[in-house]
Design a protein around this motif. Structure first.
Motif, PDB file in Angstrom:
ATOM      1  N   LEU A 362     -13.046   0.386   2.405  1.00 46.02           N
ATOM      2  CA  LEU A 362     -11.857   0.339   3.158  1.00 46.02           C
ATOM      3  C   LEU A 362     -11.546   1.193   4.158  1.00 46.02           C
ATOM      4  CD1 LEU A 362      -9.638  -0.613  -0.231  1.00 46.02           C
ATOM      5  CD2 LEU A 362     -10.501  -2.219   1.600  1.00 46.02           C
ATOM      6  N   ALA A 370      -4.927   3.632   7.032  1.00 44.26           N
ATOM      7  CA  ALA A 370      -4.516   2.360   6.496  1.00 44.26           C
ATOM      8  C   ALA A 370      -4.758   2.403   4.930  1.00 44.26           C
ATOM      9  CB  ALA A 370      -5.332   1.420   6.893  1.00 44.26           C
ATOM     10  N   THR A 372      -3.898   4.470   1.709  1.00 45.33           N
ATOM     11  CA  THR A 372      -3.160   5.887   1.270  1.00 45.33           C
ATOM     12  C   THR A 372      -2.735   5.614  -0.126  1.00 45.33           C
ATOM     13  OG1 THR A 372      -0.881   4.991   2.019  1.00 45.33           O
ATOM     14  CG2 THR A 372      -2.548   6.559   3.149  1.00 45.33           C
ATOM     15  N   TRP A 408      10.963  -1.873  -4.341  1.00 40.02           N
ATOM     16  CA  TRP A 408      10.949  -2.405  -2.741  1.00 40.02           C
ATOM     17  C   TRP A 408      11.561  -1.358  -2.099  1.00 40.02           C
ATOM     18  CZ3 TRP A 408       6.173  -4.085  -2.054  1.00 40.02           C
ATOM     19  CH2 TRP A 408       5.868  -5.117  -2.631  1.00 40.02           C
ATOM     20  N   LEU A 409      11.344  -0.619  -1.037  1.00 33.29           N
ATOM     21  CA  LEU A 409      12.303  -0.226   0.057  1.00 33.29           C
ATOM     22  C   LEU A 409      11.993  -0.627   1.231  1.00 33.29           C
ATOM     23  CD1 LEU A 409      14.219   2.258  -0.279  1.00 33.29           C
ATOM     24  CD2 LEU A 409      12.706   3.431   0.965  1.00 33.29           C
TER      25      LEU A 409
ATOM     26  N   TRP B  81      -2.692  -2.533  -3.963  1.00 28.62           N
ATOM     27  CA  TRP B  81      -1.577  -3.088  -3.126  1.00 28.62           C
ATOM     28  C   TRP B  81      -2.299  -3.590  -1.713  1.00 28.62           C
ATOM     29  CZ3 TRP B  81       3.634  -2.739  -5.216  1.00 28.62           C
ATOM     30  CH2 TRP B  81       3.705  -2.426  -6.422  1.00 28.62           C
ATOM     31  N   PRO B  84       1.263  -5.064   1.231  1.00 29.00           N
ATOM     32  CA  PRO B  84       2.627  -5.690   0.985  1.00 29.00           C
ATOM     33  C   PRO B  84       3.551  -5.432   1.929  1.00 29.00           C
ATOM     34  CG  PRO B  84       2.060  -3.306   0.335  1.00 29.00           C
ATOM     35  CD  PRO B  84       0.886  -3.884   0.797  1.00 29.00           C
ATOM     36  N   PRO B  85       4.536  -6.711   2.227  1.00 33.15           N
ATOM     37  CA  PRO B  85       5.476  -6.768   3.027  1.00 33.15           C
ATOM     38  C   PRO B  85       6.680  -5.792   3.482  1.00 33.15           C
ATOM     39  CG  PRO B  85       6.161  -8.351   1.349  1.00 33.15           C
ATOM     40  CD  PRO B  85       4.805  -7.515   0.856  1.00 33.15           C
ATOM     41  N   ARG B  86       6.705  -5.074   2.090  1.00 34.27           N
ATOM     42  CA  ARG B  86       7.712  -3.726   2.242  1.00 34.27           C
ATOM     43  C   ARG B  86       7.147  -2.662   1.397  1.00 34.27           C
ATOM     44  NH1 ARG B  86      10.182  -8.538   1.663  1.00 34.27           N
ATOM     45  NH2 ARG B  86       9.144  -8.893  -0.124  1.00 34.27           N
ATOM     46  N   LEU B  87       7.856  -1.548   1.609  1.00 43.31           N
ATOM     47  CA  LEU B  87       7.291  -0.512   1.069  1.00 43.31           C
ATOM     48  C   LEU B  87       7.458  -0.413  -0.603  1.00 43.31           C
ATOM     49  CD1 LEU B  87       6.006   2.542   2.053  1.00 43.31           C
ATOM     50  CD2 LEU B  87       8.373   3.221   1.342  1.00 43.31           C
ATOM     51  N   LEU B 104      -3.730   2.361  -4.593  1.00 35.70           N
ATOM     52  CA  LEU B 104      -4.365   2.347  -3.373  1.00 35.70           C
ATOM     53  C   LEU B 104      -3.553   1.191  -2.324  1.00 35.70           C
ATOM     54  CD1 LEU B 104      -7.195   3.520  -2.622  1.00 35.70           C
ATOM     55  CD2 LEU B 104      -8.354   1.367  -3.186  1.00 35.70           C
ATOM     56  N   LEU B 105      -2.995   1.964  -1.615  1.00 30.44           N
ATOM     57  CA  LEU B 105      -2.010   0.968  -0.876  1.00 30.44           C
ATOM     58  C   LEU B 105      -2.610   0.659   0.450  1.00 30.44           C
ATOM     59  CD1 LEU B 105       0.848  -0.028  -0.282  1.00 30.44           C
ATOM     60  CD2 LEU B 105       1.500   1.940   0.402  1.00 30.44           C
ATOM     61  N   VAL B 106      -3.043  -0.353   0.722  1.00 31.95           N
ATOM     62  CA  VAL B 106      -3.844  -0.684   2.050  1.00 31.95           C
ATOM     63  C   VAL B 106      -2.746  -1.692   2.941  1.00 31.95           C
ATOM     64  CG1 VAL B 106      -6.021  -1.897   2.795  1.00 31.95           C
ATOM     65  CG2 VAL B 106      -5.990  -1.076   0.411  1.00 31.95           C
ATOM     66  N   ARG B 107      -3.055  -1.064   4.126  1.00 35.26           N
ATOM     67  CA  ARG B 107      -2.189  -1.638   5.348  1.00 35.26           C
ATOM     68  C   ARG B 107      -3.339  -2.388   6.017  1.00 35.26           C
ATOM     69  NH1 ARG B 107       0.049   3.111   5.625  1.00 35.26           N
ATOM     70  NH2 ARG B 107       1.640   3.385   4.138  1.00 35.26           N
ATOM     71  N   THR B 108      -2.959  -3.578   6.641  1.00 41.62           N
ATOM     72  CA  THR B 108      -4.044  -4.181   7.524  1.00 41.62           C
ATOM     73  C   THR B 108      -3.186  -4.872   8.693  1.00 41.62           C
ATOM     74  OG1 THR B 108      -3.378  -6.473   6.474  1.00 41.62           O
ATOM     75  CG2 THR B 108      -5.405  -5.096   5.264  1.00 41.62           C
ATOM     76  N   GLU B 113      -8.138  -9.167   8.186  1.00 45.33           N
ATOM     77  CA  GLU B 113      -8.469  -8.013   7.278  1.00 45.33           C
ATOM     78  C   GLU B 113      -7.843  -8.239   6.043  1.00 45.33           C
ATOM     79  OE1 GLU B 113      -8.714  -4.527  10.755  1.00 45.33           O
ATOM     80  OE2 GLU B 113      -7.026  -4.566   9.413  1.00 45.33           O
ATOM     81  N   TRP B 116     -10.270  -9.844   3.788  1.00 44.59           N
ATOM     82  CA  TRP B 116     -11.508  -9.085   3.635  1.00 44.59           C
ATOM     83  C   TRP B 116     -11.188  -8.025   2.729  1.00 44.59           C
ATOM     84  CZ3 TRP B 116     -12.226  -3.826   4.449  1.00 44.59           C
ATOM     85  CH2 TRP B 116     -13.547  -3.435   4.347  1.00 44.59           C
ATOM     86  N   ALA B 117      -9.967  -7.180   2.702  1.00 41.02           N
ATOM     87  CA  ALA B 117      -9.587  -6.038   1.913  1.00 41.02           C
ATOM     88  C   ALA B 117      -9.431  -6.521   0.362  1.00 41.02           C
ATOM     89  CB  ALA B 117      -8.658  -5.104   2.535  1.00 41.02           C
ATOM     90  N   TRP B 133      -0.829  -9.723  -0.565  1.00 43.53           N
ATOM     91  CA  TRP B 133       0.225 -10.522   0.094  1.00 43.53           C
ATOM     92  C   TRP B 133      -0.609 -11.188   1.092  1.00 43.53           C
ATOM     93  CZ3 TRP B 133       1.145  -6.461  -3.002  1.00 43.53           C
ATOM     94  CH2 TRP B 133       2.585  -6.544  -3.715  1.00 43.53           C
TER      95      TRP B 133
END
Lengths: 475, 242
Positions: A362, A370, A372, A408-409, B81, B84-87, B104-108, B113, B116-117, B133
């Protein structure tokens, strides 16, 4: 003492072809003493190009022939890389130029399941490196080399009279031991064709004819005089370089070549019982600055497949400015790693390995930022009560949560048009903090249910009781 | 024969009931809610399957539903995760007992992507659960995700908007989530086995303001609440063949 000799007869060609599955029509040339072909790929040989041909002649038979000048420094580096790799089998490795390597393996035979098995493993692993070598074994290094040169595959057993198997070898092998061409001509002139013929000649007669080098070489090969070798000392970091047979910007051939490098690195790490968590793969272009890929593994590893996967992810996402001519691999400083045991009941580390590999993949594709993890922070302000951290970091003991907090925040509180339709279920919880650092917050928070039955976390600023904001959802 | 036995007290297998799930489904992961477990084949979240959670909006309890599963993450597995659309809010997750260091918070940056992730996380076999999401995802994409989940035996929760319910899907389990009077209504749109019955109403333990809620809710709503069906008869009641 028992010695295995590895001889790469067409090393000048192999340093170019090891990076590709099919080298095509390729010949390596040198300009001294005259412009000539040193080695040619199988396809070129099939057309009639052979070592020793003039360049013009070779081009006449194969007009599409790709010519590459010989790269002596690459040959030296490749031999050094091989010596690194051979450290996996025995600590006693010695460079044996030109194009050769000798390993003293008597202490390793039992570990690798005997001489035959060890030789088989060597051939197999050489294949992973993209190299072909002739292998032979004998109780002296020079005999092993001679056997590798003229009857590869011979494993002369260390028992009385083993020297007999040297007798049929041709005179040409003497050239490797520093015997001059004129003396070889002389021996040829008196009718000697094989070492057996030379051995029959009177020793003092040979010495009188300035051919003492011949007797000396024979004595070393037969174990009558000692043959001292300098052991190869590997450097602190691993570096290796593979040249592409033809410049390319296609990912697959590049990966193919990179895998050769990773195989060498993995063997080097295995030999030293260490691992790396970082290495850099440099793509050298025909012109312009090189492209450098930094590969990070989440945990120290010596798994070539894993490094290959990471390289694939990085290469797939990388625009190359120009075709690549050569790949160079440099390892980071190795770190100690406990030797892996071959466990009868499956590998308990597999799950952790998989977890590390997923993280690495990843990060390789999406970047460090990306991917964390989160941790709570002791701050009353909701925006600052969390922080991104590197996944897998052990967290300190939990900080107590003062009131209900949403799962959710929202990144930014969203303004609501009045509080109509909101049913306040719990609250208020006053949060008043941060006057000292400019980001002060003075709010009354409530848990509320909105018109769509969703639970949300809303607040109004203390000084503006009519303004309502939603800050999170109880997901 | 004066007192007819209740059906549920009979040994299992003697009388087949049409709404009863076949017993052959592979055992699932307990959801933490008995009423929901009873409605799911295998008695819980299917291992190695694509599970769609359709919710019109956030805040209905879509995450609380998964908290019991998320809490049970071992130290060598991740909780992924993806996009996700929010934090996800760390203090609340920590308070709910989710092991944050395994998160494991993955931003794409794009839908491609994200897919893929999601596929990597699912196929790796290194995640207790994958929550994703996806933006726009077509049937081929869903199929690939389903295969990845099957191969690795990882439950993959795909959060999609409510209007996705109209499209057919390869997902093994599709749940529509909505809130009613502070409770979570789980409408099973699709499951393996017999056609789903009435929605399941769950009380989510992690949600604030529930105490006031139960006082306010009109009694008519409780008609929808299903009691947890009785467990099959005790082993001791089986006739023994010896």
């Amino acid at each position: 003492m028992y010695w295995l000799a590895l001889l790469l007869p067409d090393l000048p060609l192999q340093v170019f072809t090891r990076g590709t599955a099919d080298p095509g029509l390729l010949a390596v040339t040198e300009s001294r003493p005259r412009q000539q072909v040193v080695a040619a790929s199988p396809a070129a040989r099939a057309l009639g190009v052979s070592a020793g041909d003039g360049v013009a002649g070779a081009l006449a038979v194969a007009p599409d022939l790709l010519l590459r000048p010989r790269a002596p420094e690459l040959e030296t580096a490749t031999l050094a890389e091989l010596a690194h790799w051979a450290g996996r089998f025995t600590p006693h490795v010695s460079l044996d130029p030109p194009g050769g390597l000798v390993l003293e393996i008597s202490a390793s035979l039992r570990l690798f399941g005997g001489l035959q098995a060890l030789a088989g493993t060597l051939v197999q692993e050489l294949d992973a490196l993209g190299l072909q070598a002739c292998i032979a074994g004998a109780p002296t290094p020079l005999a092993a080399r001679w056997l590798a040169a003229s009857s590869p595959g011979t494993l002369a057993m260390a028992r009385g009279g083993w020297q007999e198997c040297l007798a049929p070898l041709p005179l040409a092998v003497l050239a490797d031991a520093g015997v001059g061409k004129d003396i070889l001509m002389l021996l040829h002139g008196i009718g000697a064709r094989s070492l057996a013929d030379v051995l029959r000649l009177p020793r003092d007669g040979l010495a009188r004819r300035q051919a003492a080098a011949v007797s000396a070489a024979l004595a070393r090969a037969r174990g009558e005089t000692p043959d001292l070798r300098d052991w190869f000392v590997p450097p602190a970091r691993y570096t290796a370089r593979v040249a592409m047979a033809a410049p390319t910007d296609n990912v697959e051939p590049l990966l193919f070549a990179a895998r050769r490098l990773f195989a060498g690195l993995a063997a080097w790490l295995t030999a030293r019982q260490t691992a790396v968590d970082h290495c850099s793969l440099t793509l050298e272009h025909e012109s312009g600055p090189a492209t450098v890929l930094e590969l990070y593994t989440g945990a120290p590893s010596r798994d070539e497949a894993r490094l290959g996967l990471l390289a694939r992810e990085r290469l797939a996402a990388l625009p190359l400015p120009a075709p690549v001519e050569a790949l160079r691999l440099e390892s980071g400083l190795p770190v100690e790693l406990a030797p892996k045991s071959a466990d009868l009941f499956g590998d308990p580390d597999t799950a952790r390995e998989n977890a590390g590999l997923l993280f690495d993949r990843l990060v390789a594709r999406l970047g460090t930022d990306a991917v964390t993890s989160l941790r709570p922070c002791a701050d009353h302000r909701p925006e600052r009560a969390w922080r991104p951290v590197r996944p897998g970091t052990r967290l300190p003991a939990d900080t107590p949560v003062p009131g209900p907090r949403p799962l959710w925040l929202l990144a930014e509180p969203r303004a609501l048009r009045g509080s109509s339709g909101l049913i306040l279920l719990a609250g208020p919880e006053r949060i008043e903090s941060g006057w000292w650092d400019g980001a002060d917050v003075r709010r009354d928070y409530y848990v509320a249910r909105d018109r769509d039955e969703a639970l949300c976390w809303v607040f109004h600023p203390l000084d503006r009781p009519d303004e309502w904001y939603v800050h999170g959802y109880f997901g | 024969m004066a007192n007819p036995l209740a059906l549920a007290t009979l040994p299992p297998g003697l009388v087949w009931q049409a709404d009863r799930l076949a017993g052959s489904a592979a055992p699932g992961l307990p959801t933490g809610f008995a009423a929901l477990d009873a409605q799911l084949p295998g008695g819980g979240w299917p291992r190695g399957a694509l599970i769609e959670l359709l919710a019109a909006r956030p805040g209905v309890g879509e995450l609380s539903l998964l908290l019991p599963l998320l809490r049970s993450t071992p130290a060598d597995h991740w909780l992924a995760w993806i996009a996700p659309p929010r934090l996800p809010y760390a203090p609340a997750l920590a308070a709910a007992g989710v092991p944050l260091e395994r998160l494991l918070l993955v931003r794409t940056a794009s839908d491609a992507e994200t897919l893929w992730a999601t596929r990597q996380a699912t196929a790796s076999g290194a995640c207790t659960a994958v929550l994703a999401w996806p933006g726009r995802v077509d049937n081929a994409g869903l199929r690939r995700l389903q295969l990845a989940a099957e191969d690795s035996a990882t439950p993959l929760f795909l959060f999609r908007p409510a209007d996705a319910a109209r499209q057919p899907s390869v997902a093994a389990l599709r749940l529509q989530l909505s809130a009613r009077a502070g409770r979570l209504l789980v409408h099973i749109l699709k499951r393996r086995g017999p056609a789903p019955g009435a929605p399941v109403e769950l009380v989510l333990p992690q949600r604030p303001g529930l105490r006031t809620e139960s006082k306010l809710s009109p009694p008519s709503l409780h008609v929808l609440a299903r009691p947890a069906p009785a467990r099959p008869a005790l082993a001791g009641l089986h006739p023994r063949h010896s």
